[in-house]
Design a protein around this motif. Structure first.
Motif, PDB file in Angstrom:
ATOM      1  N   HIS A 370      15.444   3.489  38.881  1.00 18.65           N
ATOM      2  CA  HIS A 370      15.817   4.390  39.695  1.00 18.65           C
ATOM      3  C   HIS A 370      14.922   4.754  40.577  1.00 18.65           C
ATOM      4  CE1 HIS A 370      16.321   9.008  40.742  1.00 18.65           C
ATOM      5  NE2 HIS A 370      17.716   8.452  40.640  1.00 18.65           N
ATOM      6  N   GLU A 371      13.567   4.718  40.480  1.00 15.94           N
ATOM      7  CA  GLU A 371      12.665   4.942  41.608  1.00 15.94           C
ATOM      8  C   GLU A 371      12.627   3.905  42.372  1.00 15.94           C
ATOM      9  OE1 GLU A 371       8.999   5.074  38.954  1.00 15.94           O
ATOM     10  OE2 GLU A 371       9.399   7.084  38.216  1.00 15.94           O
ATOM     11  N   GLU A 372      12.948   2.703  41.947  1.00 16.09           N
ATOM     12  CA  GLU A 372      12.932   1.458  42.889  1.00 16.09           C
ATOM     13  C   GLU A 372      14.073   1.456  43.801  1.00 16.09           C
ATOM     14  OE1 GLU A 372      10.524  -1.834  40.281  1.00 16.09           O
ATOM     15  OE2 GLU A 372      12.849  -1.692  40.132  1.00 16.09           O
ATOM     16  N   PHE A 373      15.313   1.916  43.119  1.00 18.03           N
ATOM     17  CA  PHE A 373      16.537   1.798  44.036  1.00 18.03           C
ATOM     18  C   PHE A 373      17.079   2.920  44.912  1.00 18.03           C
ATOM     19  CE2 PHE A 373      16.656  -1.921  40.939  1.00 18.03           C
ATOM     20  CZ  PHE A 373      16.435  -2.837  42.053  1.00 18.03           C
ATOM     21  N   ASP A 374      16.910   4.140  44.113  1.00 17.21           N
ATOM     22  CA  ASP A 374      17.508   5.344  44.521  1.00 17.21           C
ATOM     23  C   ASP A 374      16.374   6.562  44.564  1.00 17.21           C
ATOM     24  OD1 ASP A 374      19.635   6.915  45.439  1.00 17.21           O
ATOM     25  OD2 ASP A 374      20.434   7.445  43.378  1.00 17.21           O
ATOM     26  N   PRO A 375      15.469   6.285  45.045  1.00 16.51           N
ATOM     27  CA  PRO A 375      14.337   7.403  44.711  1.00 16.51           C
ATOM     28  C   PRO A 375      14.781   8.721  45.374  1.00 16.51           C
ATOM     29  CG  PRO A 375      13.681   5.947  46.587  1.00 16.51           C
ATOM     30  CD  PRO A 375      14.793   5.418  45.952  1.00 16.51           C
ATOM     31  N   PHE A 382      24.772   5.604  41.116  1.00 19.19           N
ATOM     32  CA  PHE A 382      23.576   5.233  40.432  1.00 19.19           C
ATOM     33  C   PHE A 382      23.572   6.220  39.021  1.00 19.19           C
ATOM     34  CE2 PHE A 382      19.636   4.333  38.635  1.00 19.19           C
ATOM     35  CZ  PHE A 382      19.145   3.107  39.101  1.00 19.19           C
ATOM     36  N   ASP A 383      24.026   7.722  39.375  1.00 21.26           N
ATOM     37  CA  ASP A 383      24.051   8.593  38.472  1.00 21.26           C
ATOM     38  C   ASP A 383      25.259   8.570  37.637  1.00 21.26           C
ATOM     39  OD1 ASP A 383      21.819   9.721  39.617  1.00 21.26           O
ATOM     40  OD2 ASP A 383      22.806  11.091  40.985  1.00 21.26           O
ATOM     41  N   HIS A 384      26.063   7.742  37.532  1.00 22.85           N
ATOM     42  CA  HIS A 384      27.049   7.302  36.621  1.00 22.85           C
ATOM     43  C   HIS A 384      26.948   5.994  35.993  1.00 22.85           C
ATOM     44  CE1 HIS A 384      28.879  10.346  39.469  1.00 22.85           C
ATOM     45  NE2 HIS A 384      29.840  10.556  38.358  1.00 22.85           N
ATOM     46  N   MET A 385      25.564   5.690  35.650  1.00 19.93           N
ATOM     47  CA  MET A 385      25.502   4.608  34.796  1.00 19.93           C
ATOM     48  C   MET A 385      26.138   4.472  33.318  1.00 19.93           C
ATOM     49  SD  MET A 385      21.455   3.374  33.677  1.00 19.93           S
ATOM     50  CE  MET A 385      21.029   3.229  35.419  1.00 19.93           C
ATOM     51  N   LEU A 386      26.638   3.511  33.081  1.00 22.35           N
ATOM     52  CA  LEU A 386      27.198   3.065  31.795  1.00 22.35           C
ATOM     53  C   LEU A 386      26.354   2.314  30.927  1.00 22.35           C
ATOM     54  CD1 LEU A 386      29.678   3.147  29.650  1.00 22.35           C
ATOM     55  CD2 LEU A 386      30.505   1.302  31.235  1.00 22.35           C
ATOM     56  N   VAL A 387      26.080   2.654  30.025  1.00 20.56           N
ATOM     57  CA  VAL A 387      24.911   1.683  28.874  1.00 20.56           C
ATOM     58  C   VAL A 387      25.827   1.310  27.646  1.00 20.56           C
ATOM     59  CG1 VAL A 387      22.756   1.763  27.718  1.00 20.56           C
ATOM     60  CG2 VAL A 387      23.018   3.152  29.743  1.00 20.56           C
ATOM     61  N   VAL A 388      25.680   0.184  27.407  1.00 21.57           N
ATOM     62  CA  VAL A 388      26.435  -0.769  26.212  1.00 21.57           C
ATOM     63  C   VAL A 388      25.435  -1.185  25.518  1.00 21.57           C
ATOM     64  CG1 VAL A 388      28.332  -2.141  25.572  1.00 21.57           C
ATOM     65  CG2 VAL A 388      28.539  -0.934  27.889  1.00 21.57           C
ATOM     66  N   GLY A 389      25.509  -0.541  24.142  1.00 17.97           N
ATOM     67  CA  GLY A 389      24.364  -1.237  23.348  1.00 17.97           C
ATOM     68  C   GLY A 389      25.069  -1.963  21.965  1.00 17.97           C
ATOM     69  N   HIS A 390      24.569  -3.080  21.776  1.00 23.11           N
ATOM     70  CA  HIS A 390      25.054  -3.690  20.464  1.00 23.11           C
ATOM     71  C   HIS A 390      24.149  -3.595  19.314  1.00 23.11           C
ATOM     72  CE1 HIS A 390      25.263  -7.743  18.048  1.00 23.11           C
ATOM     73  NE2 HIS A 390      26.438  -7.076  17.669  1.00 23.11           N
ATOM     74  N   GLU A 437      14.057  13.515  26.692  1.00 23.52           N
ATOM     75  CA  GLU A 437      15.043  14.247  26.979  1.00 23.52           C
ATOM     76  C   GLU A 437      16.093  13.201  27.564  1.00 23.52           C
ATOM     77  OE1 GLU A 437      16.135  17.465  26.404  1.00 23.52           O
ATOM     78  OE2 GLU A 437      14.028  17.720  25.426  1.00 23.52           O
ATOM     79  N   PRO A 438      17.319  13.427  27.553  1.00 21.19           N
ATOM     80  CA  PRO A 438      18.634  12.309  27.791  1.00 21.19           C
ATOM     81  C   PRO A 438      18.233  11.997  29.400  1.00 21.19           C
ATOM     82  CG  PRO A 438      19.407  14.183  26.955  1.00 21.19           C
ATOM     83  CD  PRO A 438      18.109  14.608  26.907  1.00 21.19           C
ATOM     84  N   VAL A 439      18.244  10.595  29.737  1.00 20.48           N
ATOM     85  CA  VAL A 439      18.073  10.156  31.070  1.00 20.48           C
ATOM     86  C   VAL A 439      19.307  10.520  31.892  1.00 20.48           C
ATOM     87  CG1 VAL A 439      17.751   7.862  32.221  1.00 20.48           C
ATOM     88  CG2 VAL A 439      16.961   8.080  29.845  1.00 20.48           C
ATOM     89  N   PRO A 440      18.801  11.271  32.969  1.00 16.59           N
ATOM     90  CA  PRO A 440      19.941  11.750  33.850  1.00 16.59           C
ATOM     91  C   PRO A 440      20.779  10.980  34.175  1.00 16.59           C
ATOM     92  CG  PRO A 440      17.499  12.640  34.401  1.00 16.59           C
ATOM     93  CD  PRO A 440      17.576  11.484  33.610  1.00 16.59           C
ATOM     94  N   THR A 441      20.647   9.655  34.545  1.00 20.05           N
ATOM     95  CA  THR A 441      21.461   8.667  35.447  1.00 20.05           C
ATOM     96  C   THR A 441      22.235   8.176  34.187  1.00 20.05           C
ATOM     97  OG1 THR A 441      19.870   7.044  34.847  1.00 20.05           O
ATOM     98  CG2 THR A 441      19.845   8.164  37.028  1.00 20.05           C
ATOM     99  N   VAL A 442      22.262   8.131  33.103  1.00 19.51           N
ATOM    100  CA  VAL A 442      23.166   7.635  32.191  1.00 19.51           C
ATOM    101  C   VAL A 442      24.374   8.778  31.775  1.00 19.51           C
ATOM    102  CG1 VAL A 442      23.437   6.922  29.673  1.00 19.51           C
ATOM    103  CG2 VAL A 442      21.210   6.504  31.050  1.00 19.51           C
ATOM    104  N   SER A 443      25.612   8.243  32.317  1.00 15.12           N
ATOM    105  CA  SER A 443      26.565   8.998  32.243  1.00 15.12           C
ATOM    106  C   SER A 443      27.607   8.709  30.964  1.00 15.12           C
ATOM    107  CB  SER A 443      27.318   8.864  33.713  1.00 15.12           C
ATOM    108  OG  SER A 443      28.422   9.602  33.723  1.00 15.12           O
ATOM    109  N   ARG A 444      27.656   7.649  30.388  1.00 14.59           N
ATOM    110  CA  ARG A 444      28.513   7.216  29.470  1.00 14.59           C
ATOM    111  C   ARG A 444      27.881   6.109  28.622  1.00 14.59           C
ATOM    112  NH1 ARG A 444      34.260   8.052  28.895  1.00 14.59           N
ATOM    113  NH2 ARG A 444      34.086   8.457  31.132  1.00 14.59           N
ATOM    114  N   VAL A 445      28.198   6.124  27.183  1.00 12.20           N
ATOM    115  CA  VAL A 445      27.685   4.870  26.173  1.00 12.20           C
ATOM    116  C   VAL A 445      28.601   4.513  25.522  1.00 12.20           C
ATOM    117  CG1 VAL A 445      25.793   4.800  24.208  1.00 12.20           C
ATOM    118  CG2 VAL A 445      25.223   6.005  26.180  1.00 12.20           C
TER     119      VAL A 445
END
Length: 651
Positions: A370-375, A382-390, A437-445
Motif C-alpha cells: 500500500h505504501e509503495e503503490f498507493d501512498p 486498492f481499498d477493495h482488496m480481496l484476500v483468499v486463503g487456503h 487491528e483489521p487491515v483497512p485495505t482488505v474488503s472481503r475474504v
C-alpha cells in the motif's frame, strides 16, 4: 555424526511423506517439457501445387529458410520474414480460426504462424551464440521490434520462444485463444536493483513492482509480423502484445479496420514460471527450516501493479507455496473479463513459523505494498482488496480482518507488555504478533479448507513428529524465553513455553489455546467473508470433512455464503472452487462499480451486505458420478438440517 545425519534425514523424509498424505498432496505437479519444433517439422509444411499464389510463395520460402537455418541463420531469418509478409494478406482475406489448436488453424493462418515461430527459434539460437540481444539479430534481417510486455521494452527480454515449443502437464485447462500471429513465452532475469524505466508519458522513474517480481520472470505474449508502414520504419516490424496490458487482444491492420483476435497462451508462461523455481520443494522446506526462507516472505507479482484493478491476494497453506494456486491462478488470471477488473498477487511465507508470526508478516506485506503503490490513497480499487486463503493461509487471512485487543496477550502473559525486556527488533515482532487491528485495505475474504477450530492431525503422531523436526527461528525462541523469564515457568502456558509449541503444526491442534484465542477474536463487521469447504465423502457429515479439516472446523457461522465441494484438502484447485471464486469476484466487483458510480454522481453508495440474514446459507456441489444411494444419503443429511435445501447432483 554421518550416521546421525542419515538417521535425521530418513526421519525428515518419512515425516514429509506423512505430511504430504495428510495435506492431500498439497500442490499441483507442474511438468514442462521442451520439444523443439523447427528441426522436426519439415513434413508438416504442406506442399502446394505451385508458387503462383502468395500463399504458395510463402510455403516455398519457409522450406528454403528451414534448409538454411543451421548454416546461414541470417539468410534463414530473411526467408522466414518474407514468408510471413507474403502470407499475411492471405490471412486477412481468409480470416482466422478461433481454435487455439494449431491443427485447426486455417491454411494461411498456419503458414503465417509457422514463419514467425521459425524466425524466433533461429534468432534465439543465434542471439545466445553471439551473446547479443535478440532484437539485434532481427535488425540484421531488416526487422524492427516494438511493443512493451510487462514493464520492459523488447531488448530487455532475454528469450522469446514459441509457446508451441513447450509441452505442459499438470493444469486442468489450457488458457488462451486462437487467432492471428504466434503465441510466445518470454523470459528475463531482472536485476534485484530498482531499474529506472521510462514509464507511460515519457517519465523516467523506478517502478516498485520490480521488487515483487520473481527472480526469473516468464510472461506470455503474442507476436505479429507486419510490413513497415513508412520510410521511417524497417521493411518489417515484429509487434509484441501483452495479454495483461491488452485484455481484449485484438489487432487492427489499419486504424479503421475491425479488430482481429490475437493468438496467445497464458498457461505456458505460468507453467514455466511455477516450474522453473522448484516451488514443489520450497513449500516443504519452508516448514522445517523457516529461518532459511523468511527472507523471501512477501507479496509476489507476475504482472506490474495496475491502478484501477482490484488486488486479489492468494495465501497458501501449510507445506505449500504459490504452486498450490496453479489451476486457480491459471483460470482466474486467464479470464479476459477478470483481467480487466482484477490483478492477482500471491503471498509466500515460511509455513513452519507460528501462526501469529506469519500473520504479522502478511499484515506487514499488505501495508508495504500500500505504501509503495498507493501512498496517497488515490486508487479506490486498492481499498477493495480481496484476500483468499487456503488451509492455514485462511487463518492468516482471518487475522487480516480481526481485532486482537488484549486477548492474545492475556493468553500468553500475566504481565503488561511494557514490562517485556527485549531488544527493540524482537519486541516489535512480539507486539506485531499480539496486537493488531483489521487491515483497512482488505474488503472481503474467502476461506478455503480453513481449520478455524483446528485439525486432529495437529495433535496426532505425525503432527507431533513434524513439530519436533521444525527448526524454530532463533528470534522466536528468544521471545518465548523472555516471556517465560518474566512470568515464571508455571506462569506461561505450555503452548507459549516449549519450542515444539512454537510451530504452526502444533498450533493447528484442536486444543491449542493460540488457535482457540484466534477463533474468539472479533471480525470486522463490515467485511464480508465466504467459505469453501472440502468433503471427501468418506465419513458422513457433519463429522466428515476433507480428510484433514473436519466440517465443524471449516464451517464458520456468519459467512455470507458457504459451498461444500467434493474434494480432499486441496479444495482450492477444484473446478467447483474456482467457479465459486468467479461468482464471489463478480459480486465483489459489482459492489465496487456501484459504489464508484454513486460517488461519481455525488450520491450515497448502496448499503453493503456483509452478513447473512439468519444462519449462513450452505450450498453443496455433489460428486459428479454419485450413485443413487449417495444421493439419498445427501438428501437425508439435508432433512436433518446439515444443508438448508437438498443438494443437486450434476450428471
Amino acid at each position: 555424526m554421518a550416521r546421525l545425519d542419515r538417521r535425521w534425514g530418513r526421519r525428515l523424509g518419512l515425516v514429509l511423506v506423512a505430511l504430504a498424505l495428510w495435506l492431500g498432496a498439497g500442490c499441483a505437479s507442474i511438468v514442462v517439457q521442451n520439444r523443439p519444433i523447427l528441426d522436426h517439422e519439415t513434413h508438416e509444411v504442406v506442399a502446394t501445387s505451385g508458387t503462383a499464389t502468395a500463399h504458395g510463395r510463402a510455403h516455398g520460402m519457409i522450406q528454403a529458410g528451414m534448409a538454411l537455418d543451421r548454416k546461414h541463420p541470417d539468410w534463414a531469418t530473411l526467408y522466414f520474414r518474407d514468408a510471413a509478409l507474403a502470407a499475411l494478406p492471405a490471412v486477412l482475406e481468409e480470416g482466422v480460426s478461433p481454435s487455439s489448436d494449431m491443427d485447426q488453424s486455417l491454411g494461411a493462418q498456419s503458414t503465417y504462424r509457422r514463419a514467425i515461430e521459425y524466425a524466433l527459434i533461429t534468432v534465439d539460437r543465434q542471439a545466445k551464440k553471439e551473446k547479443v540481444p535478440w532484437t539485434e539479430i532481427l535488425a540484421r534481417s531488416g526487422i524492427g521490434v516494438e511493443g512493451k510486455v510487462s514493464l520492459y521494452e523488447p531488448a530487455l527480454w532475454q528469450e522469446v520462444l514459441p509457446s508451441r515449443q513447450f509441452e505442459v502437464k499438470g493444469f486442468r485447462n489450457q488458457v488462451g485463444q486462437g487467432g492471428l500471429g504466434a503465441p510466445v513465452v518470454i523470459h528475463m532475469a531482472p536485476s534485484v536493483e530498482r531499474k529506472p524505466l521510462v514509464m507511460e508519458g515519457g517519465e523516467t522513474r523506478t517502478d516498485p513492482s520490480q521488487l515483487h517480481f520473481p527472480e526469473d520472470l516468464y510472461r506470455a505474449a503474442s507476436v505479429v509480423l507486419r510490413p513497415g508502414r513508412s520510410a521511417a520504419e524497417p521493411p518489417a516490424v515484429l509487434e509484441l502484445h501483452d495479454p495483461v496490458r491488452e485484455p481484449d487482444m485484438l489487432w487492427k491492420p489499419a486504424p479503421d479496420a475491425p479488430g482481429i483476435p490475437l493468438a496467445y497462451d497464458l498457461t505456458i508462461g505460468l507453467a514455466r514460471q511455477l516450474h522453473e523455481r522448484n516451488l514443489d520443494l520450497i513449500g516443504p522446506l519452508g516448514v522445517f527450516f523457516p529461518s532459511e526462507y523468511n527472507g523471501k516472505t512477501g507479496i509476489f507479482m507476475l504482472d506490474p501493479y495496475q491502478p484501477g484493478k482490484i488486488p486479489v491476494v492468494l495465501v497458501h497453506g501449510l507445506m505449500s507455496s504459490p504452486l498450490g494456486w496453479a489451476n486457480a491462478m491459471n483460470e482466474l488470471r486467464g479470464d479476459p473479463e477478470l483481467r480487466k477488473r482484477f490483478q492477482f498477487w500471491m503471498f509466500f511465507y515460511s509455513t513452519g513459523n507460528p501462526i501469529l508470526s506469519s500473520g504479522a508478516r502478511l499484515r506487514q506485506a499488505l501495508q508495504t505494498v500500500h505504501e509503495e503503490f498507493d501512498p496517497n490513497d488515490e486508487d479506490p480499487a486498492f481499498d477493495h482488496m480481496l484476500v483468499v486463503g487456503h488451509s492455514m493461509g485462511g487463518l492468516l487471512s482471518r487475522l487480516m480482518i480481526s481485532s486482537s485487543g488484549t486477548m492474545l496477550w492475556d493468553a500468553a502473559a500475566k504481565v503488561p507488555p511494557e514490562s517485556i525486556d527485549l531488544e527493540p527488533k524482537l519486541k516489535q515482532m512480539l507486539m506485531d504478533s499480539m496486537f493488531f487491528e483489521p487491515v483497512p485495505t482488505v474488503s472481503r475474504v474467502v476461506f478455503i479448507s480453513t481449520p478455524h477450530r483446528g485439525s486432529p492431525y495437529g495433535d496426532e503422531l505425525v503432527g507431533r513428529l513434524a513439530s519436533r523436526l521444525i527448526r524454530v527461528p532463533k528470534e522466536i525462541v528468544d521471545i518465548r524465553a523472555a516471556l517465560a523469564k518474566l512470568n515464571g515457568a508455571e506462569g506461561v502456558s505450555e503452548e507459549f513455553r516449549g519450542n515444539r509449541y512454537a510451530t504452526s503444526v502444533a498450533q493447528l491442534g484442536q486444543k491449542n489455546p493460540v488457535l482457540q484465542t484466534i477463533g474468539r477474536l472479533p471480525i470486522k463487521a463490515t467485511v464480508p467473508y465466504h467459505s469453501i469447504v472440502g468433503f471427501n465423502g468418506k465419513t458422513p457429515l457433519p463429522k466428515g470433512g476433507d480428510g484433514v479439516v473436519p466440517y465443524p472446523s471449516a464451517h464458520l457461522e456468519g459467512a455470507l455464503s458457504e459451498i461444500v465441494v467434493s474434494s480432499d484438502h486441496s479444495a482450492q484447485e477444484t473446478e467447483a472452487a474456482v467457479m465459486e471464486l468467479r461468482r464471489i469476484m463478480a459480486i465483489h466487483y459489482n459492489e465496487y462499480a456501484a459504489e464508484r458510480s454513486a460517488v461519481a454522481r455525488g450520491a450515497r453508495p448502496p448499503e453493503r451486505i456483509s452478513r447473512p440474514d439468519g444462519e449462513t446459507p450452505v450450498r453443496y456441489a455433489t460428486f459428479p458420478n454419485a450413485e443413487a444411494g449417495e444421493i439419498e444419503r445427501q438428501k437425508r443429511l439435508a432433512r436433518i438440517g446439515i444443508y438448508p435445501e437438498p443438494p443437486t447432483v450434476r450428471r
